[in-house]
Design a protein around this motif. Structure first.
Motif, PDB file in Angstrom:
ATOM      1  N   SER A 117      27.516  46.746 -28.167  1.00 31.53           N
ATOM      2  CA  SER A 117      26.761  47.343 -29.273  1.00 31.53           C
ATOM      3  C   SER A 117      25.701  48.309 -28.751  1.00 31.53           C
ATOM      4  O   SER A 117      25.516  49.410 -29.296  1.00 31.53           O
ATOM      5  CB  SER A 117      26.117  46.249 -30.123  1.00 31.53           C
ATOM      6  OG  SER A 117      27.086  45.374 -30.638  1.00 31.53           O
ATOM      7  N   PRO A 155      25.521  52.640 -35.219  1.00 31.80           N
ATOM      8  CA  PRO A 155      25.435  51.193 -34.974  1.00 31.80           C
ATOM      9  C   PRO A 155      26.788  50.517 -35.144  1.00 31.80           C
ATOM     10  O   PRO A 155      27.657  51.006 -35.875  1.00 31.80           O
ATOM     11  CB  PRO A 155      24.433  50.720 -36.033  1.00 31.80           C
ATOM     12  CG  PRO A 155      24.580  51.714 -37.136  1.00 31.80           C
ATOM     13  CD  PRO A 155      24.877  53.033 -36.485  1.00 31.80           C
ATOM     14  N   GLU A 177      25.755  52.380 -29.452  1.00 30.87           N
ATOM     15  CA  GLU A 177      24.658  52.953 -30.237  1.00 30.87           C
ATOM     16  C   GLU A 177      23.863  53.965 -29.410  1.00 30.87           C
ATOM     17  O   GLU A 177      23.434  54.999 -29.929  1.00 30.87           O
ATOM     18  CB  GLU A 177      23.740  51.844 -30.742  1.00 30.87           C
ATOM     19  CG  GLU A 177      22.688  52.331 -31.717  1.00 30.87           C
ATOM     20  CD  GLU A 177      21.987  51.199 -32.428  1.00 30.87           C
ATOM     21  OE1 GLU A 177      21.072  51.471 -33.229  1.00 30.87           O
ATOM     22  OE2 GLU A 177      22.354  50.027 -32.177  1.00 30.87           O
TER      23      GLU A 177
END
Length: 329
Positions: free
Chosen positions: A105, A115, A109
């Motif tokens: 993640s 996201p 991002e």
């Protein structure tokens, strides 16, 4: 002759104008990030997590089934990922999943600005750890200071399932449609005089028009009805689950293949005192661990030790199957 030197304020104004022109030109286009680029970022980030290994061989290089791999879906401002990994076992799966979610993640991002709203992790392969790292606590310890707290995101789990039962019927129908297209093209060429030959479609229709009742029609009709029922059942039949859910929190986000669960249980069972060898079989309702004990230990003590070693792993499953321990001398 005097030469006028440019003033610092004039050069600063020129830089500001250039920056303004650059910003204005940037507004004339858009940035498009392909899903395959996000796939490469997710795979590279997964390989940075200790315990995740690259697994490839055979036809996997040609079919694209090497591990880790990812299926990515992008929306307007978010990304959903199904991540398939191979891990070095035994290891702490709850810590591995948290570190994977945090690392993947964060990387996506940071590099794309989008996201990750959903990240499902599927353990699709395993690799035995070296002998010096065969402790049940490796490659992770209980402390997880490296992994920052990830934001809690509502998840919609996607359970891995087998190939739909309607696939054979779809292949048969597709082949029949291609055959009909070839026959239709042949009939068109005959009608236009490209080549002279007997037309199949017209002769077949004329034959059906002259057809009268015959005994073979009954089994043909029954066979057609049975085939139609089989195709309907195959179309509506739900796909069976191929993996066992591992609950980390309230929602299953990691799944185990039965084979990998059996290897994991056997590895833990071999750490129990008095166990010389262990073999595990897994079905939907039961996990059966068969162990060979040494003569210095009783069968009851070995069975208790094996249960204590294996039950913590089974307790992480969404629906814990019944554990059976069979001890052989």
């Amino acid at each position: 002759m005097a030469v006028a030197e440019p003033s610092p304020s004039g050069s600063a104004a020129g830089v500001d104008e250039a920056a303004a022109d650059y910003d204005a030109s940037g507004l004339r286009g858009e940035l498009v990030i392909k899903e395959r680029a996000i796939v490469k970022i997710a795979v590279a980030a997964a390989l940075q997590v200790p315990g995740v290994v690259r697994q490839s061989g055979g036809l996997s290089r040609l079919t694209g089934r090497e591990l880790p791999r990812a299926d990515v879906s992008t929306g307007a401002d978010a990304v959903a990922i199904n991540l398939y990994i191979a891990m070095r076992w035994p290891c702490r799966l709850d810590i591995l999943s948290r570190r994977l979610r945090s690392e993947v993640s964060r990387r996506i991002e940071d590099l794309t600005g989008m996201p990750v709203c959903e990240l499902n992790i599927v353990v699709a392969g395993t690799e035995a750890a070296p002998d010096e790292d065969s402790s049940p606590d490796t490659p992770y310890q209980d402390d997880d200071s490296r992994a920052p707290d990830a934001p809690i995101v509502p998840l919609r789990p996607r359970t891995p399932r087998a190939t739909p039962a309607a696939v054979p019927a779809a292949i048969i129908i597709a082949v029949a449609a291609l055959g009909l297209a070839l026959v239709s093209a042949r009939e068109l060429l005959i009608m236009r005089g490209t080549f002279a030959n007997a037309p199949w479609i017209r002769n077949t229709v004329e034959w059906l028009g002259r057809l009268h009742w015959s005994e073979w029609i009954v089994p043909a009709a029954v066979s057609a009805i049975v085939l139609g029922v089989v195709f309907i059942v195959a179309a509506v039949k739900p796909r069976p689950r191929t993996h066992l859910p591992l609950r980390v929190g309230d929602t299953p986000i990691v799944w185990f293949r039965p084979t990998d669960l059996a290897r994991h249980c056997s590895s833990h069972a071999r750490t129990a005192p008095g166990v010389q060898s262990a073999h595990t079989t897994v079905d939907r309702r039961h996990v059966t661990v068969r162990v060979v004990r040494s003569e210095a230990f009783s069968a009851g003590d070995v069975a208790i030790s094996v249960r204590e070693a294996v039950e913590p792993t089974l307790s992480l499953l969404g629906t814990a199957p019944e554990l059976r321990v069979q001890v052989k001398p």
